[in-house]
Enzyme design. Structure first.
Site, PDB file in Angstrom:
ATOM      1  N   SER B 138       0.525 -31.785  14.357  1.00 13.76           N
ATOM      2  CA  SER B 138       1.618 -32.414  13.620  1.00 13.76           C
ATOM      3  C   SER B 138       2.154 -33.630  14.351  1.00 13.76           C
ATOM      4  O   SER B 138       2.127 -33.696  15.587  1.00 13.76           O
ATOM      5  CB  SER B 138       2.749 -31.410  13.423  1.00 13.76           C
ATOM      6  OG  SER B 138       3.868 -32.048  12.833  1.00 13.76           O
ATOM      7  N   TYR B 151       9.123 -26.195  17.474  1.00 19.23           N
ATOM      8  CA  TYR B 151       7.882 -26.395  16.719  1.00 19.23           C
ATOM      9  C   TYR B 151       7.106 -27.577  17.291  1.00 19.23           C
ATOM     10  O   TYR B 151       5.896 -27.496  17.549  1.00 19.23           O
ATOM     11  CB  TYR B 151       8.259 -26.644  15.249  1.00 19.23           C
ATOM     12  CG  TYR B 151       7.154 -27.097  14.322  1.00 19.23           C
ATOM     13  CD1 TYR B 151       6.220 -26.189  13.821  1.00 19.23           C
ATOM     14  CD2 TYR B 151       7.067 -28.428  13.912  1.00 19.23           C
ATOM     15  CE1 TYR B 151       5.230 -26.604  12.945  1.00 19.23           C
ATOM     16  CE2 TYR B 151       6.081 -28.846  13.036  1.00 19.23           C
ATOM     17  CZ  TYR B 151       5.158 -27.940  12.557  1.00 19.23           C
ATOM     18  OH  TYR B 151       4.187 -28.355  11.688  1.00 19.23           O
TER      19      TYR B 151
HETATM   20  N1  LIG Z   1       3.826 -29.357   5.301  1.00 23.22           N
HETATM   21  C1  LIG Z   1       3.961 -30.329   6.185  1.00 23.22           C
HETATM   22  O1  LIG Z   1       4.723 -31.286   5.974  1.00 23.22           O
HETATM   23  C2  LIG Z   1       3.174 -30.319   7.470  1.00 23.22           C
HETATM   24  C3  LIG Z   1       3.259 -31.430   8.290  1.00 23.22           C
HETATM   25  C4  LIG Z   1       2.538 -31.443   9.473  1.00 23.22           C
HETATM   26  C5  LIG Z   1       1.747 -30.365   9.815  1.00 23.22           C
HETATM   27  N2  LIG Z   1       1.694 -29.269   9.007  1.00 23.22           N
HETATM   28  C6  LIG Z   1       0.851 -28.180   9.430  1.00 23.22           C
HETATM   29  O2  LIG Z   1      -0.096 -27.880   8.424  1.00 23.22           O
HETATM   30  C7  LIG Z   1      -0.445 -26.506   8.522  1.00 23.22           C
HETATM   31  C8  LIG Z   1      -0.365 -25.864   7.166  1.00 23.22           C
HETATM   32  O3  LIG Z   1       0.982 -25.876   6.765  1.00 23.22           O
HETATM   33  P1  LIG Z   1       1.494 -25.820   5.257  1.00 23.22           P
HETATM   34  O4  LIG Z   1       2.371 -26.984   5.071  1.00 23.22           O
HETATM   35  O5  LIG Z   1       0.373 -25.634   4.336  1.00 23.22           O
HETATM   36  O6  LIG Z   1       2.499 -24.591   5.318  1.00 23.22           O
HETATM   37  P2  LIG Z   1       2.322 -23.008   5.204  1.00 23.22           P
HETATM   38  O7  LIG Z   1       1.914 -22.679   3.838  1.00 23.22           O
HETATM   39  O8  LIG Z   1       3.575 -22.434   5.746  1.00 23.22           O
HETATM   40  O9  LIG Z   1       1.119 -22.726   6.202  1.00 23.22           O
HETATM   41  C9  LIG Z   1       1.202 -21.978   7.330  1.00 23.22           C
HETATM   42  C10 LIG Z   1       0.021 -21.036   7.355  1.00 23.22           C
HETATM   43  O10 LIG Z   1       0.002 -20.359   8.591  1.00 23.22           O
HETATM   44  C11 LIG Z   1      -0.153 -18.989   8.345  1.00 23.22           C
HETATM   45  N3  LIG Z   1       0.419 -18.153   9.393  1.00 23.22           N
HETATM   46  C12 LIG Z   1       1.662 -18.226   9.942  1.00 23.22           C
HETATM   47  N4  LIG Z   1       1.796 -17.237  10.844  1.00 23.22           N
HETATM   48  C13 LIG Z   1       0.633 -16.542  10.856  1.00 23.22           C
HETATM   49  C14 LIG Z   1       0.172 -15.421  11.562  1.00 23.22           C
HETATM   50  N5  LIG Z   1       0.943 -14.785  12.454  1.00 23.22           N
HETATM   51  N6  LIG Z   1      -1.084 -14.985  11.351  1.00 23.22           N
HETATM   52  C15 LIG Z   1      -1.875 -15.578  10.445  1.00 23.22           C
HETATM   53  N7  LIG Z   1      -1.476 -16.646   9.727  1.00 23.22           N
HETATM   54  C16 LIG Z   1      -0.246 -17.114   9.939  1.00 23.22           C
HETATM   55  C17 LIG Z   1       0.554 -18.762   7.054  1.00 23.22           C
HETATM   56  O11 LIG Z   1       0.136 -17.536   6.464  1.00 23.22           O
HETATM   57  P3  LIG Z   1       0.881 -16.902   5.150  1.00 23.22           P
HETATM   58  O12 LIG Z   1       0.282 -17.599   3.991  1.00 23.22           O
HETATM   59  O13 LIG Z   1       0.528 -15.470   5.225  1.00 23.22           O
HETATM   60  O14 LIG Z   1       2.349 -17.174   5.303  1.00 23.22           O
HETATM   61  C18 LIG Z   1       0.099 -19.976   6.288  1.00 23.22           C
HETATM   62  O15 LIG Z   1      -1.169 -19.772   5.742  1.00 23.22           O
HETATM   63  C19 LIG Z   1       0.481 -25.902   9.569  1.00 23.22           C
HETATM   64  O16 LIG Z   1      -0.176 -25.838  10.796  1.00 23.22           O
HETATM   65  C20 LIG Z   1       1.595 -26.893   9.648  1.00 23.22           C
HETATM   66  O17 LIG Z   1       2.237 -26.855  10.894  1.00 23.22           O
HETATM   67  C21 LIG Z   1       2.377 -29.231   7.836  1.00 23.22           C
END
Ligand SMILES: NC(=O)c1ccc[n+]([C@@H]2O[C@H](COP(=O)([O-])OP(=O)(O)OC[C@H]3O[C@@H](n4cnc5c(N)ncnc54)[C@H](OP(=O)(O)O)[C@@H]3O)[C@@H](O)[C@H]2O)c1
Ligand SMILES: Cc1cc2nc3c(=O)[nH]c(=O)nc-3n(C[C@H](O)[C@H](O)[C@H](O)COP(=O)(O)OP(=O)(O)OC[C@H]3O[C@@H](n4cnc5c(N)ncnc54)[C@H](O)[C@@H]3O)c2cc1C
Lengths: 445, 247
Positions: B138, B151
């Site tokens: 990120s 984070y």
């Molecule tokens: N959205 C943004 O603006 C943004 C920006 C920069 C980076 N990111 C990164 O992109 C990635 C995906 O994020 P997203 O936006 O799509 O949000 P998200 O839906 O909250 O994705 C997080 C994922 O991590 C999984 N996870 C969390 N804890 C876990 C655990 N203990 N064991 C297994 N899985 C676990 C969640 O599983 P569950 O489905 O079971 O909850 C979910 O699939 C993340 O690494 C996030 O930091 C996002």
């Protein structure tokens, strides 16, 4: 979160709490906790059908496909999956959807709730005819499966029921086999209304798809002139004959043109629409022999222009779509066209098709001719529409709820004789006073 | 088909993970989804299999259960050609400040777990002499900021870890790619006011990952290019100026 919601016509705009469950289980919880709500798919109904009196349950996040049964030729998918997604996924494997409306940006739930009709309604029925089973979350949160065999009365109320029996979370429906993604199209230009209607009627026997475009500005002897478009799914042999070397499975290309702002309301007037229609009619009249059209431009020509609904200006527009029993259709349609042309509120879109029976208690289709006209919203529009509605009622016709924003309860009741049976089912499942859209409140459903 | 490639998506139930898995499946890749939530995982599995017709398998994974990683990888039907880790946890900054257990969970979910799992995959890829690892980190890791540094610090750790792995593995035939998405409209950011021009859709992130993999160049990338000047500026702001900002 309170949000201003509107349908595709951008009239009316009403505030509602927008709730967006991420999975079927959350739909149950939301429904049990609230009253005065209705489901919403992709907001392609024109008027107020998908706006809840207090809350609106947006179901686009239920967008997972579940199972393609190639042997049975059925797809099971969550209700928020769009038609366009289904075609994108399945056309490459030789499947198409047997009843499609004029836009691919509708959800399966919306297609069920409006029992949508396509250009082949006279031959293969509406989407409701192809639904094999539904999962429905009843008003109080109970989840039931219904089909033509199980809970058949509830099934018939839900098909075309405009969301008023609860939220549909999953749909299983039949698919059709196609050899290519092309349509073999024939165009017949017609000089007046009688010819347009006759050509459409003759087409019913031979063509799978038929629809007429009407020049809504033409008056006098030319009233109701237009072009009838007939279509068949092209076979590989058709492709070899008409356009050797063509890719049999053309992919949909996302829209390039777009309306990123509102046109001032006066841009669409008799002169501009009249000039466009004249060109369009001449082009149709000059067309010889069959032509190939890709599925996207044949079925969904308007999808090529994103946000074309902004063309009617900031006050929005309404679509007046009626169906009139065949014996009196010509007179009624002529009178409607005359009044719209005389009112000078040029309708950019005017379409005529044949319909057969619908499949649900509140389904729009019935045997006859359906005329759809887009009309810009102005001070005079409500009076014009009220006059048109009287003509429809006198002719024994009805208006399409998916397009409606203005009809009166009396017009509605006159057109939908199964309303009593529909209300009885709503009472039985506890929908009364609980599942309420702006449309159902306005019409007293 | 003997030459079908396989992608393993770690965090397959996230919006970005789902879009990424679908993008590879549309290109004909077989898909392995790893997720902690079995019901949601099955929903995504069936969706991708139905939409594309490719084989999709589902595997249980809790990123906090570091001791179980070996078993998870041994349970895969085949060693994948590419593994993409999208697992992460935003958490709440204020809660993390007040509750060390919560802070540790955020740190472990974003750094410890993903790093160790990717390391275990790296060993297997290196032994084979081939493979691609994609880690979703990120922009929050580019400089610690008041609004989300627990984070951010964990993501900074992941970014540095990925850079080191890239450096070590390049000569062993394994490509390591770091992806910094910027703002993305997903469940993680639902309800937050995100500025349109710098906010991507999950599909765009998926496309960037797929393309970077196809090119095969070991590197770190922002999904939308505007993030490069933005983050360069934020990184270079002198501390006295930075302290007066509200970021
Ligand atoms: N959205 C943004 O603006 C943004 C920006 C920069 C980076 N990111 C990164 O992109 C990635 C995906 O994020 P997203 O936006 O799509 O949000 P998200 O839906 O909250 O994705 C997080 C994922 O991590 C999984 N996870 C969390 N804890 C876990 C655990 N203990 N064991 C297994 N899985 C676990 C969640 O599983 P569950 O489905 O079971 O909850 C979910 O699939 C993340 O690494 C996030 O930091 C996002
Ligand atoms: C350009 C254009 C062309 C069109 N052409 C045609 C046509 O040729 N033939 C035709 O029949 N229609 C046509 N329509 C109308 C359109 O097919 C219907 O309004 C359809 O219902 C819209 O689907 P939607 O997902 O956008 O639903 P919405 O507009 O969001 O909702 C429509 C109705 O369905 C209900 N609903 C939606 N999802 C669910 C659910 N999951 N469970 C329960 N109820 C639900 C809503 O409560 C509402 O009453 C056209 C519309 C447009 C904009």
């Amino acid at each position: 979160m309170m949000t201003d919601l509107c349908g595709w016509g951008r009239y009316p705009r009403l505030a509602s709490d927008l709730l967006e469950p991420r999975r079927a289980e959350e739909v149950r919880q939301v429904q049990a906790a609230r009253t005065g709500w209705v489901a919403r798919g992709n907001g392609r109904a024109y008027g107020d059908a998908a706006i809840g009196l207090e809350a609106t349950i947006g179901l686009r996040a239920l967008d997972r496909m579940r199972h393609l049964d190639e042997a049975a030729g059925t797809l099971t998918a969550e209700a928020g999956v769009t038609l366009g997604e289904v075609i994108d996924a399945l056309l490459p494997r030789g499947w198409f959807v047997p009843a499609v409306p004029g836009t691919q940006y509708v959800t399966l739930g919306g297609m069920v709730a409006s029992d949508v009709h396509g250009k082949n309604h006279h031959a293969t029925g509406g989407f409701g005819a192809h639904v094999r089973a539904l999962t429905l979350v009843l008003p109080g949160g109970e989840v039931v499966r219904c089909s033509p065999q199980e809970k058949a009365a509830l099934f018939r109320a839900t098909i075309g029921g405009q969301g008023l029996t609860g939220s549909i979370t999953e749909v299983t429906f039949g698919l059709m086999r196609v050899e290519t993604g092309w349509i073999r199209q024939r165009t017949i230009a017609t000089p007046d209304l009688a010819t347009t209607i006759r050509v459409l009627a003759e087409a019913e026997a031979e063509a799978t798809y038929s629809v007429a475009w009407i020049d809504s500005v033409a008056r006098g002897a030319r009233l109701g002139r237009g072009a009838v478009f007939l279509g068949e799914h092209a076979t590989r042999a058709d492709l070899a004959e008409l356009a050797p070397g063509t890719d049999p499975r053309p992919r949909h290309r996302p829209a390039r043109l777009g309306m990123s702002f509102d046109l001032p309301g006066f841009t669409l007037n008799r002169l501009s629409v009249g000039a466009f229609n004249e060109l369009y009619w001449r082009k149709a009249a000059a067309t010889r022999g069959p032509q190939l059209s890709a599925w996207s431009s044949y079925f969904f020509p308007l999808d090529g222009i994103t946000d074309w609904n902004r063309m009617y200006g900031p006050r929005g527009f309404v679509q007046h779509q009626c169906v009139i029993p065949a014996p009196v259709a010509q007179d009624a349609v002529a009178e409607i066209l005359r009044r719209v042309a005389a009112a000078g509120t040029a309708s950019f879109l005017a379409v005529l098709k044949s319909l057969a029976h619908g499949h649900g208690l509140l389904s729009f289709p019935m045997p006859g001719l359906t005329l759809a006209l887009d009309i810009r919203m102005t001070e005079e529009t409500p009076a014009l529409l009220a006059g048109l509605d009287r003509l429809v009622v006198e002719a024994g016709g009805r208006l399409y709820l998916a397009k409606d924003a203005c009809q009166s309860p009396a017009t509605f009741e006159a057109g939908y004789p199964a309303l009593g049976a529909f209300r009885a089912i709503r009472r039985e499942i506890g929908a009364e006073g609980r599942v309420t859209s702006r449309l159902s409140a306005r019409l007293g459903i | 088909m003997a030459d079908t490639k396989t992608v393993l998506v770690l965090g397959g139930t996230s919006d970005i993970g789902r879009a990424t898995a679908l993008r590879y499946a549309e290109a004909g890749w077989a898909v392995q989804l790893a997720a902690r939530d079995a019901a949601e995982g099955e929903r995504v599995r069936a969706d991708i299999a139905t939409r594309t017709g490719v084989p999709v398998t589902l595997h249980r994974l809790d990123i906090l259960d570091t001791a179980g990683f070996g078993a998870v990888l041994d349970g895969l039907p085949a060693l994948p050609d590419t593994a993409v880790c999208v697992i992460g946890l935003l958490g709440e900054q204020a809660r993390s400040e007040a509750d060390p257990a919560e802070a540790a969970r955020v740190m472990r979910s974003n750094f410890e777990g993903p790093a160790l799992l990717l390391e275990a995959l790296a060993a297997r890829f290196a032994a084979r002499g081939r493979g691609t690892l994609v880690g979703v980190s990120s922009v929050a890791g580019d400089r610690g900021r008041a609004s989300n540094y627990v984070y951010g610090a964990a993501k900074a750790g992941l970014t540095a870890y990925l850079a080191g792995m890239r450096h070590r593995l390049a000569r062993l035939g394994v490509t390591v790619i770091t992806v910094k998405p910027g703002f993305v409209r997903t469940r993680m950011t639902a309800g937050m006011p995100l500025p349109g021009p710098v906010t991507a859709a999950p599909r765009e992130v998926a496309e960037a990952i797929f393309r970077a993999d196809a090119r095969g160049r070991p590197r770190s990338l922002y999904v939308r290019r505007v993030w490069w000047p933005i983050m360069t500026l934020i990184r270079l702001l002198p501390e006295p100026v930075f302290l007066r900002t509200r970021l």
